[in-house]
Design an enzyme around this catalytic site. Structure first.
Site, PDB file in Angstrom:
ATOM      1  N   LYS A 169       4.077   0.485   5.812  1.00  7.20           N
ATOM      2  CA  LYS A 169       5.078   0.546   4.750  1.00  7.20           C
ATOM      3  C   LYS A 169       6.248  -0.432   4.973  1.00  7.20           C
ATOM      4  O   LYS A 169       6.341  -1.071   6.019  1.00  7.20           O
ATOM      5  CB  LYS A 169       5.599   1.979   4.624  1.00  7.20           C
ATOM      6  CG  LYS A 169       4.497   2.986   4.248  1.00  7.20           C
ATOM      7  CD  LYS A 169       3.826   2.647   2.914  1.00  7.20           C
ATOM      8  CE  LYS A 169       3.175   3.823   2.227  1.00  7.20           C
ATOM      9  NZ  LYS A 169       1.868   4.248   2.734  1.00  7.20           N
TER      10      LYS A 169
HETATM   11  C1  LIG Z   1       1.537   5.869   2.223  1.00  8.50           C
HETATM   12  C2  LIG Z   1       1.567   6.731   1.011  1.00  8.50           C
HETATM   13  C3  LIG Z   1       1.659   8.123   1.094  1.00  8.50           C
HETATM   14  C4  LIG Z   1       1.564   8.877   2.385  1.00  8.50           C
HETATM   15  O1  LIG Z   1       2.402   8.518   3.371  1.00  8.50           O
HETATM   16  P1  LIG Z   1       2.015   8.742   4.918  1.00  8.50           P
HETATM   17  O2  LIG Z   1       3.308   8.562   5.605  1.00  8.50           O
HETATM   18  O3  LIG Z   1       1.002   7.693   5.270  1.00  8.50           O
HETATM   19  O4  LIG Z   1       1.471  10.113   5.053  1.00  8.50           O
HETATM   20  C5  LIG Z   1       1.769   8.840  -0.078  1.00  8.50           C
HETATM   21  N1  LIG Z   1       1.769   8.247  -1.275  1.00  8.50           N
HETATM   22  C6  LIG Z   1       1.655   6.910  -1.413  1.00  8.50           C
HETATM   23  C7  LIG Z   1       1.688   6.304  -2.771  1.00  8.50           C
HETATM   24  C8  LIG Z   1       1.526   6.114  -0.274  1.00  8.50           C
HETATM   25  O5  LIG Z   1       1.385   4.797  -0.412  1.00  8.50           O
END
Ligand SMILES: *Cc1c(COP(=O)(O)O)cnc(C)c1O
Length: 377
Positions: free
Chosen positions: A186
């Site tokens: 992210k």
């Molecule tokens: C990455 C992501 C998540 C989940 O996040 P994690 O920290 O990996 O559990 C949820 N929704 C979207 C749209 C994402 O891109």
């Protein structure tokens, strides 16, 4: 561009400092052995930066969605509407609390179609989860209007657009509750991690207690003697994650600024020839992914081949479409819903997403865009 690309001595120093300050990795207690409470600082810095009254740090974005859904009162059997271009985590969180995911198609903004949203509301609908996919805000005014009319709660899944804005408000601070992910792919990262944002004190209180076994953290009582009123679970972030998260948070403006320079260079060239992803009015995107449409399969394949050969790669579209389009999630959704989102699949299949990386310079993006333009001629 993900934050992992610019992890450097600053994050390393923060971790070393944590060891020097006593090496307490737990967010609570051990008061005599520590100098700082980093998870608490990370929460404070995050809510100040993204202009929310409250923030709760948790183990992941997925956990954040689940906790937030419970906090806004979603119960077993309730319907929660989200969208066909998404990440599986959102569906998993809805299913995990026994609620029913209902999936809208997306429009050319590649976010929730508000026309479709209206069609899918029933008596059982309790909440809407708009997802700001790949750096671009959903149509929050329209979604707010609909939610108000039908008395629905809004949970913004802002895992992919941290730092983005809609009408001068930070994403994640517009709905009843919003969530961010700080997993390793992210915009900013602490390995794994998530954050819940809200301006509602009751929602905050529920999230705070639920993610920590129900601890009310009454400042007048010692941790082991602390009071409780609900049954919770453990979704706590560690100090190890928070020290890294704090450093990454300070880098967000730099990341967005550098993304933008590269993004605008591609846009300048490709807009001459291509239809681009629609960006909602009054939004500030985070410029981490450039998306355009090429309907011709042969040309599209040529472009993807070029992106892979030159090591730019693609982001989710088309390479990881099966993890991002509900059309492929027959392990989680009934057939009727899968068939409904064929339209979304068709649209995504015609899309190409170029990831913006800080490891590549502006000139490299200019050259790439010109090469793509040549293919299309
Ligand atoms: C990455 C992501 C998540 C989940 O996040 P994690 O920290 O990996 O559990 C949820 N929704 C979207 C749209 C994402 O891109």
């Amino acid at each position: 561009m993900p934050g992992w690309e610019i992890i450097n001595d600053e994050e390393k120093k923060a971790l070393v400092n944590l060891f020097n300050e006593g090496g307490i990795f737990f967010a609570h207690g051990f008061d005599n052995f520590r100098k700082k409470y980093h998870v608490r600082e990370f929460e404070t810095n995050s809510r100040n930066k993204f202009k929310s009254k409250f923030a709760v740090a948790v183990t992941s974005g997925t956990a954040a969605i689940k906790i937030a859904l419970k906090a806004i009162g979603v119960k077993r059997g309730d319907e929660v509407i989200t969208q066909g271009f998404n990440f599986i985590a959102t569906i998993e969180a809805i299913l995990d609390i026994g609620a029913i995911p209902i999936i809208t198609n997306v429009d050319k903004s590649l976010n929730m179609s508000t026309i479709d949203l209206k069609k899918l509301i029933t008596k059982k609908t309790k909440a809407i989860i708009p997802v700001h996919m790949l750096g671009v805000p959903a149509e929050m005014d329209e979604i707010n209007k609909i939610a108000k009319k039908y008395k629905l709660r809004i949970l913004e899944d802002n895992c992919e657009a941290v730092g983005g804005m809609y009408k001068n408000k930070y994403l994640g601070s517009i709905g009843d509750v919003g969530v961010a992910s700080y997993d390793f792919s992210k915009t900013i990262t602490c390995g794994e991690g998530g954050m819940i944002f809200t301006n509602n004190k009751k929602i905050f209180k529920y999230c705070k207690e639920y993610h920590d076994h129900g601890h009310e953290n009454n400042p007048k009582l010692k941790r082991g003697e602390d009071s409780r009123s609900i049954v919770g679970f453990n979704y706590r972030m560690t100090e190890l994650q928070a020290v890294v998260g704090k450093v990454q948070l300070k880098k967000i403006d730099f990341i967005l600024k550098e993304n933008k320079k590269r993004y605008l260079e591609i846009e300048k060239v490709l807009k001459k020839k291509y239809e681009l992803r629609r960006i909602p009015k009054n939004s500030k995107i985070i410029y981490d992914t450039f998306i355009f449409f090429e309907k011709n399969k042969l040309k599209r394949n040529q472009i993807v081949k070029l992106l892979n050969k030159t090591k730019f790669g693609t982001k989710n579209l088309p390479d990881a479409i099966k993890w991002h389009c509900a059309y492929y999630w027959d392990h989680a959704l009934p057939k009727q819903q899968i068939n409904r989102v064929k339209k979304t699949n068709d649209l995504l299949k015609a899309s190409i997403a170029i990831p913006i990386s800080l490891k590549k310079n502006i000139k490299q993006y200019q050259d790439l865009a010109n090469k793509i333009l040549k293919i299309s001629k």
